[in-house]
Design an enzyme around this catalytic site. Structure first.
Site, PDB file in Angstrom:
ATOM      1  N   ARG A  81      34.350 -12.373  23.318  1.00 18.35           N
ATOM      2  CA  ARG A  81      33.863 -13.744  23.337  1.00 18.35           C
ATOM      3  C   ARG A  81      34.834 -14.716  22.665  1.00 18.35           C
ATOM      4  O   ARG A  81      34.981 -15.846  23.081  1.00 18.35           O
ATOM      5  CB  ARG A  81      32.526 -13.789  22.608  1.00 18.35           C
TER       6      ARG A  81
ATOM      7  N   LYS B  75      27.521   5.370  22.519  1.00 21.61           N
ATOM      8  CA  LYS B  75      26.191   5.538  21.974  1.00 21.61           C
ATOM      9  C   LYS B  75      25.885   4.335  21.105  1.00 21.61           C
ATOM     10  O   LYS B  75      26.826   3.685  20.666  1.00 21.61           O
ATOM     11  CB  LYS B  75      26.081   6.829  21.181  1.00 21.61           C
TER      12      LYS B  75
ATOM     13  N   HIS C 245      31.300  11.349  20.908  1.00 14.60           N
ATOM     14  CA  HIS C 245      32.654  11.646  20.425  1.00 14.60           C
ATOM     15  C   HIS C 245      32.778  13.064  19.869  1.00 14.60           C
ATOM     16  O   HIS C 245      33.879  13.590  19.758  1.00 14.60           O
ATOM     17  CB  HIS C 245      33.144  10.585  19.440  1.00 14.60           C
TER      18      HIS C 245
ATOM     19  N   LYS D  21      36.103  16.398  19.922  1.00 13.76           N
ATOM     20  CA  LYS D  21      36.721  17.075  18.770  1.00 13.76           C
ATOM     21  C   LYS D  21      37.305  18.409  19.216  1.00 13.76           C
ATOM     22  O   LYS D  21      36.668  19.174  19.936  1.00 13.76           O
ATOM     23  CB  LYS D  21      35.689  17.310  17.661  1.00 13.76           C
TER      24      LYS D  21
ATOM     25  N   GLU E 252      27.467  14.914   5.602  1.00 12.29           N
ATOM     26  CA  GLU E 252      28.387  13.802   5.327  1.00 12.29           C
ATOM     27  C   GLU E 252      28.249  13.364   3.883  1.00 12.29           C
ATOM     28  O   GLU E 252      27.184  13.519   3.278  1.00 12.29           O
ATOM     29  CB  GLU E 252      28.058  12.618   6.240  1.00 12.29           C
TER      30      GLU E 252
ATOM     31  N   ASP F  63      20.444   9.125  15.392  1.00 12.48           N
ATOM     32  CA  ASP F  63      21.874   8.872  15.170  1.00 12.48           C
ATOM     33  C   ASP F  63      22.720  10.140  15.356  1.00 12.48           C
ATOM     34  O   ASP F  63      23.854  10.054  15.820  1.00 12.48           O
ATOM     35  CB  ASP F  63      22.062   8.321  13.749  1.00 12.48           C
TER      36      ASP F  63
ATOM     37  N   HIS G 117      24.946  14.287  18.953  1.00 14.02           N
ATOM     38  CA  HIS G 117      25.996  15.200  18.495  1.00 14.02           C
ATOM     39  C   HIS G 117      25.497  16.633  18.270  1.00 14.02           C
ATOM     40  O   HIS G 117      26.098  17.597  18.737  1.00 14.02           O
ATOM     41  CB  HIS G 117      26.633  14.688  17.197  1.00 14.02           C
TER      42      HIS G 117
ATOM     43  N   LYS H  74      23.235  12.138   5.194  1.00 15.48           N
ATOM     44  CA  LYS H  74      24.207  11.280   4.502  1.00 15.48           C
ATOM     45  C   LYS H  74      24.164  11.586   3.006  1.00 15.48           C
ATOM     46  O   LYS H  74      23.151  12.057   2.488  1.00 15.48           O
ATOM     47  CB  LYS H  74      23.831   9.807   4.688  1.00 15.48           C
TER      48      LYS H  74
HETATM   49  C1  BG6 Z   1      28.381   8.560  14.481  1.00  9.80           C
HETATM   50  C2  BG6 Z   1      27.177   8.182  13.682  1.00  9.80           C
HETATM   51  O1  BG6 Z   1      28.041   8.711  15.833  1.00  9.80           O
HETATM   52  O2  BG6 Z   1      28.919   9.770  13.983  1.00  9.80           O
HETATM   53  C3  BG6 Z   1      27.526   8.062  12.215  1.00  9.80           C
HETATM   54  O3  BG6 Z   1      26.645   6.947  14.142  1.00  9.80           O
HETATM   55  C4  BG6 Z   1      28.207   9.312  11.725  1.00  9.80           C
HETATM   56  O4  BG6 Z   1      26.375   7.797  11.434  1.00  9.80           O
HETATM   57  C5  BG6 Z   1      29.352   9.694  12.636  1.00  9.80           C
HETATM   58  O5  BG6 Z   1      28.688   9.064  10.421  1.00  9.80           O
HETATM   59  C6  BG6 Z   1      29.933  11.045  12.256  1.00  9.80           C
HETATM   60  O6  BG6 Z   1      31.112  11.286  12.975  1.00  9.80           O
HETATM   61  P1  BG6 Z   1      32.305  12.137  12.374  1.00  9.80           P
HETATM   62  O7  BG6 Z   1      33.297  12.182  13.478  1.00  9.80           O
HETATM   63  O8  BG6 Z   1      32.790  11.422  11.160  1.00  9.80           O
HETATM   64  O9  BG6 Z   1      31.724  13.472  12.034  1.00  9.80           O
END
Ligand code: BG6
Length: 482
Positions: free
Chosen positions: A50, A147, A177, A181, A215, A234, A239, A330
């Site tokens: 934008r 996502k 994603h 990996k 994490e 999430d 994942h 987290k």
């Molecule tokens: C994302 C989530 O899709 O993946 C995040 O929204 C998360 O909350 C992240 O931290 C983790 O990805 P990675 O590659 O750091 O393990």
């Protein structure tokens, strides 16, 4: 470094090019692919957003992103200048007509056209429609969507329907994603390129599977998004679900996109509903002066989970009776993602003193320190008689492959190149995403209806106490997060 697969000349348009994901991942990743020789000379990367900005302004923004997010040893001024010369920018109105003719004028015949929708899903329909209206997308063009793909089955279905109005399924690349990996792809190589594991890969020999994505970060800075989402939406719906599928699926007869995705889909459809007693949700507490989840989310009444552990059953011939324990959260003790497959006891012990006996465990470490570890029993060395002890057969990518083992393309880089190559294997198909939501929805609705409150857990620990019970009551224990 490693072998690089050439790609065709492309025009890649990034909608939302000034946003966070583009700055952190997409643009620095493209620069790294350029260094690796995968951005052919006449390819073009076109930012679209934008903000009123000219080409030079966008180039300056990308230069900053590269300097911030690419490792110092890759920052070669001549290479950066050359990479920037392939960039262009168009200020565009997703909901109006401004900018679209300019974008159309930039597209060239003969190049692969890819459109990365790095914007809020609410805009997907507008973008898809205008790409067609202005003759910018053709039958071979690809779109890439991020996502969250919906927040439940209904919204995911609506998104799929919107995209399907303008694009065929083979043109739609839904990113998860985790599938990009290196170690996640390695799961398929380990399972299907070895004869050692597959005969044992079922409920007759596997006691249980643990999948952990721990994490250390909290949700600071993205509380507004996260509080409407939570760990289930999430991380688990996407994942962790993908990891579970790669572990649980039947061997595809061929390594091609739809055969692999068909097998994953069957796993998702075989997932049983999860009863309340098999779910533990948590929220990190304010600890040692650091804010807690409720502070980070700026919502003192929040019932959203920053941690979840679940016992999941796959009801099919292969897995009936072998639980999959999933946990993610987290602000845990360490950043550690792994899959551990614990095997059953041998049917009969020939040793008088089997006190040293422990189960065989295959641990696949996804990140960090990627590798595999197979725990086997041997005789304790020395004259002390036939005593058993467990030793690891340990493989780490760094040790096995040196520099190359660590200098791997980031997940986004790999996935973007797959889009240009037209390979959908590592992308989620529409029916897969919908099936994942169909399993997720009733679980979330269950705790919402009950008004369940997540259990508090200390930051830097390994999650709420109750999560321990989830395993203990089955006579099992979680592996340590370290
Ligand atoms: C994302 C989530 O899709 O993946 C995040 O929204 C998360 O909350 C992240 O931290 C983790 O990805 P990675 O590659 O750091 O393990």
């Amino acid at each position: 470094v490693s072998r690089v697969i050439p790609v065709e000349t492309f025009d890649l348009v990034i909608f939302g090019a000034t946003g966070d994901l583009a700055r952190r991942k997409i643009l620095p990743g493209l620069y790294r692919r350029y260094l690796a020789g995968q951005v052919p000379a006449d390819s073009r990367i076109i930012g679209a957003a934008r903000s009123a900005m000219d080409r030079a302004g966008f180039q300056a923004l990308v230069r900053e992103a590269i300097e911030e997010f690419v490792a110092g040893d890759k920052l070669d001024p001549a290479a950066i200048a050359e990479f920037l010369s392939r960039l262009d920018y168009v200020a565009i109105d997703a909901k109006g007509e401004d900018g679209w003719p300019a974008l159309a004028a930039l597209m060239r015949q003969g190049a692969v056209r890819a459109f990365y929708f790095s914007v809020a899903p609410a805009l997907f329909g507008d973008l898809a429609e205008r790409l067609h209206l202005h003759g910018i997308a053709d039958a071979d063009s690809r779109i890439v969507v991020e996502k969250p793909f919906g927040r439940d089955l209904a919204t995911a279905r609506a998104l799929n329907e919107t995209l399907a109005t303008h694009f065929a399924e083979h043109q739609i690349y839904r990113i998860d994603h985790y599938l990009g990996k290196e170690t996640v792809q390695n799961l398929m190589a380990v399972r299907f390129a070895n004869i050692l594991f597959e005969p044992l890969w079922n409920s007759q020999f596997v006691d249980h599977v643990q999948i952990t994505v721990a994490e250390t970060v909290g949700v600071e800075g993205r509380g507004a998004y996260y509080d409407k989402s939570g760990a289930m939406r999430d991380m688990v719906q996407n994942h962790m679900m993908q990891l579970l599928c790669l572990i649980a699926m039947e061997p595809p007869f061929h390594f091609d996109p739809d055969t692999v995705r068909d097998e994953k889909l069957k796993v998702i459809r075989a997932l049983q509903p999860v009863p309340a007693e098999d779910i533990v949700r948590g929220q990190y507490l304010a600890t040692g002066g650091a804010p807690g989840y409720l502070d980070d989310a700026e919502n003192p009444d929040s019932l959203t989970e920053s941690y979840i552990a679940l016992k999941v059953q796959v009801a099919n011939w292969r897995w009936k009776g072998t639980p999959f324990y999933l946990r993610t959260g987290k602000k845990l003790r360490a950043r550690a993602s792994e899959i551990a497959i614990t095997f059953k006891e041998p049917p009969h012990s020939i040793f008088d003193d089997a006190s040293g006996w422990r189960e065989n465990v295959l641990v696949i470490r996804l990140q960090p320190n990627e590798g595999m570890n197979l725990k086997v029993m041997i005789k304790e060395p020395g004259p002390g008689g036939m005593r058993l002890t467990q030793v690891p057969l340990d493989m780490s990518f760094t040790e096995a492959f040196g520099e190359e083992g660590t200098d791997m393309p980031d997940a986004y880089e790999r996935l973007i190149m797959d889009v240009i190559r037209g390979n959908q294997t590592l992308f989620m198909r529409g029916d897969e995403v919908e099936a994942a939501w169909a399993w997720t929805d009733p679980i979330i609705q269950g705790w919402e209806a009950r008004g369940d409150r997540p259990k508090g857990y200390d930051a830097g620990a390994s999650g709420p106490e109750d999560a321990l019970m989830l395993m203990h009551r089955d006579g099992r224990r979680w592996r340590e997060i370290k």
